[in-house]
Each structure stands twice: as C-alpha cells, then as structure tokens.
Design an enzyme around this catalytic site. Sequence first.
Site, PDB file in Angstrom:
ATOM      1  N   THR A 185       0.809  -1.225   0.000  1.00  0.00           N
ATOM      2  CA  THR A 185       0.000   0.000   0.000  1.00  0.00           C
ATOM      3  C   THR A 185       0.842   1.274   0.000  1.00  0.00           C
ATOM      4  OG1 THR A 185      -0.039   0.007   2.404  1.00  0.00           O
ATOM      5  CG2 THR A 185      -1.873  -1.098   1.299  1.00  0.00           C
ATOM      6  N   LYS A 186       2.146   1.156   0.012  1.00  0.00           N
ATOM      7  CA  LYS A 186       2.986   2.353   0.176  1.00  0.00           C
ATOM      8  C   LYS A 186       3.174   3.102  -1.149  1.00  0.00           C
ATOM      9  CE  LYS A 186       2.974   1.803   4.467  1.00  0.00           C
ATOM     10  NZ  LYS A 186       3.669   0.922   5.363  1.00  0.00           N
TER      11      LYS A 186
END
Length: 391
Positions: A185-186
């Site tokens: 998700t980064k």
Amino acid sequence: MTKRDKFLPFHLPCIGREEIEEVTDTLRSGWLTTGPKTKRFEDMFKGYIGTKYALGLNSCTAGLHLSLVASGIGKGDEVVTSPITFPATANVILHQGAMPVFADVRPDNLNIDPDKIEELVTPHTKAIIPVHFAGHPCDMDSIMDIAKRHNLVVVEDAAHALESEYNGKKIGSIGDFTSFSFYATKNITTGEGGMLTTDNDKLIDKIRILSLHGISKDAWKRYGVEGFAHWENYYAGYKYNMFDIQAAIGLQQFKRIDMFLEKRKRYAAMYNDAFMDMPEIALLQEIGDIKHAHHLYVIIIRTEKLSAARDRILGEIQKNNIGVGVHFRALHKQPLYKEISGYNKYVLPNAEYASDRVISLPLYPKMTEYDVTDTIKAVKAGIQAFCKKYY
Ligand SMILES: *Cc1c(COP(=O)(O)O)cnc(C)c1O
C-alpha cells in the site's frame, strides 16, 4: 444515489507491463535472490535520497530493527516514539529488550511533538524514532537538536515519506538512519520490501552483515566473477535481505515516483476543497517549509458535533461502497502496550483525540477523479446521517 455500483478499494497498487516484464526477466535470468538488481535499486535509491548508503531489505520494520541493533540499543534503554503509528515502529524497540516511551503528537499534523519528547528524556533514553505521519515530515530541526544535546540516535520511520522534504532536505538524509517501506500500500511497492539509508561509515558494514545472517559476504559475491571466497560468521544476524524479484518491481516503480505523487497531490487538493468548510471535519495542516509525500489522506471527524462515534460513520461510508482505513489507533491503548507495566499512566490527549476520530480516504494513482468525487459524496452522506446539517 450516493452509492457507487462498484466497491472502490481503499488501495490498489499501480503495477504495469514494465514491472511484469522486469520480474519475468529476473525469473528467466537464473538469479532470484539478492544480486545485481538489488544493487541497481540501492544505487538508484541512494542517488534519489542523496545519502552515501542505501541497503535493500525485506521490510521497513527490518530497517528500523537493524538501526537499533547496530546502535547498541538494548535492555534498560528507552526509545521515544510516536503513539500514532503502525505497531512495527514500537515493536522493534521491544525486540531489543528496550522500552518504548510514547510522546504525544501535535494536533494539527499528528507528528510527534518535540516539546513532549524533551519532557520524556531520562538518563536511560538512547534514541528517538520520529514517524513522518501520512508523508508530512516531522519537525526535524527540533528533533535533531534534542538528539544532539542528549546524545541520542535518531532513527526515522519514513514508511510514508519516500518523497518528503524538510527545509529543502530529503527525508532519509537528516537523521542517523532512515527506513522506508515498499509494502503493497505504500507510495511505491515491491510487494513487501524496505530500504535503509544512512551516511554512517562506521556502522553500514555491520548493518549489511546483520541483514544477511551475520555472515561476511553475500552469495552474489561469493559465487560471482571474483572467484570462490569463504564467508565468515560475525554476528547472530537476521534474514532481512531484499532479493532480486522484489528489486525488479522496485526498479520500475521507481521511474514513476513523480507521476504517482502528482496524482495523489491533486486528489488530496480535491478532498481539501470539498471538506474545508465542514465544521464536522478537521483537516490536517501543512506546517513549515516542507514537501508532503501525500501517502495518506486523513480526516479527523469531530464526533462531538455528531450523534455517532467514528466507527459508525466509517461504516456508513463503506456502505456507500467506498473502502476506508484508520491510521492509526494510538499504540499506547493497544492491549500489548497497556499490559506492559506503567503504561496505563499515559495521558496523551492529542493522540487519544485523533485515535478515536481519524479516517483515511482512498488516495492512489490508479483512482480517477470520479472516484475522488464519489468518495467525497460518501463522506458527506456518512456525516449527514448523524447531524442536522444538509450537505
Ligand atoms: C507500513 C508501516 C511500517 C512497516 O512497514 P513494512 O515495510 O511493512 O515493515 C512501519 N511504520 C509505518 C508508519 C508504516 O505505515
């Protein structure tokens, strides 16, 4: 009316043909583990941040942990950090047998408050782990000043802060060690992965060795063109190395950092415009001469103006087919940290206020402006369900 036909996930990675081809190339190459692509990714990364060293790892958590190990943090030591973060930030302190000490955050950007750090420094304090929450850099001048006066190591949790800058300096080039995340998700992803940056000539070799079992040479060099060489075991090290399949994804993601950020920034501005005049929502502020990485778009629901708590409002937004997140419920309220003796003593009003009120909205380059508009509608409907005002 406000409900979308199709659920909008809270996050989707942006994986394209380039990543797939680069991974395929690695799979065909015969070299899967730490090797030439990891080295190339590290070189690109240290060039981007402007540090002497960048070390590819299997997570940001590994980078935080290795920084503490290499700095000799252990039993009886205290490390000051933020309560508004992911558990990994504080768990690595416990791994070393040291004590996490939580300092309250600023209400306006949810970053650790340097004045509160200063109050908590004791003769046992050895390090500070600031977390650049949502991509907004912490007040690094004040933090470095405290560290200097008390001889503390600064290990930055930059999981959200790949593109962040503070007073014109890139995050990753200020503290003693900085750890970045490439979790799915980064801001950029390698599936799982992390990178440690530092200028520390004395400790980089130790950290590199610790990251791969504590042995002196990695396999790539051992069986490479330089001929056979025995490895030596120096430390009881860890299995924290990045491998070339991860690095292959990272090399291609890296090329699109600016494009990804540009989109997140535009969407964050759309959210700001939409919520600015709503008294039920507090927006986070940008403070000082900074570049924000816009990893998360976090709103604080002023539930005291509404007839429901955060989770009901969050549920209402999800019912309208918008995926949301919570970053973060305060760590000192988690069962683990409540249990550790003395932790009930904590009164951290700003962290506790935010902990019960934050909601993160979708913010990623794969979204469209229509998705942002749908999210805005769903948030307004969610709030309207519990207040008298009509949006
Ligand atoms: C994601 C995250 C981490 C952990 O990153 P990993 O790469 O999964 O180890 C640490 N700190 C914060 C603030 C995070 O959001």
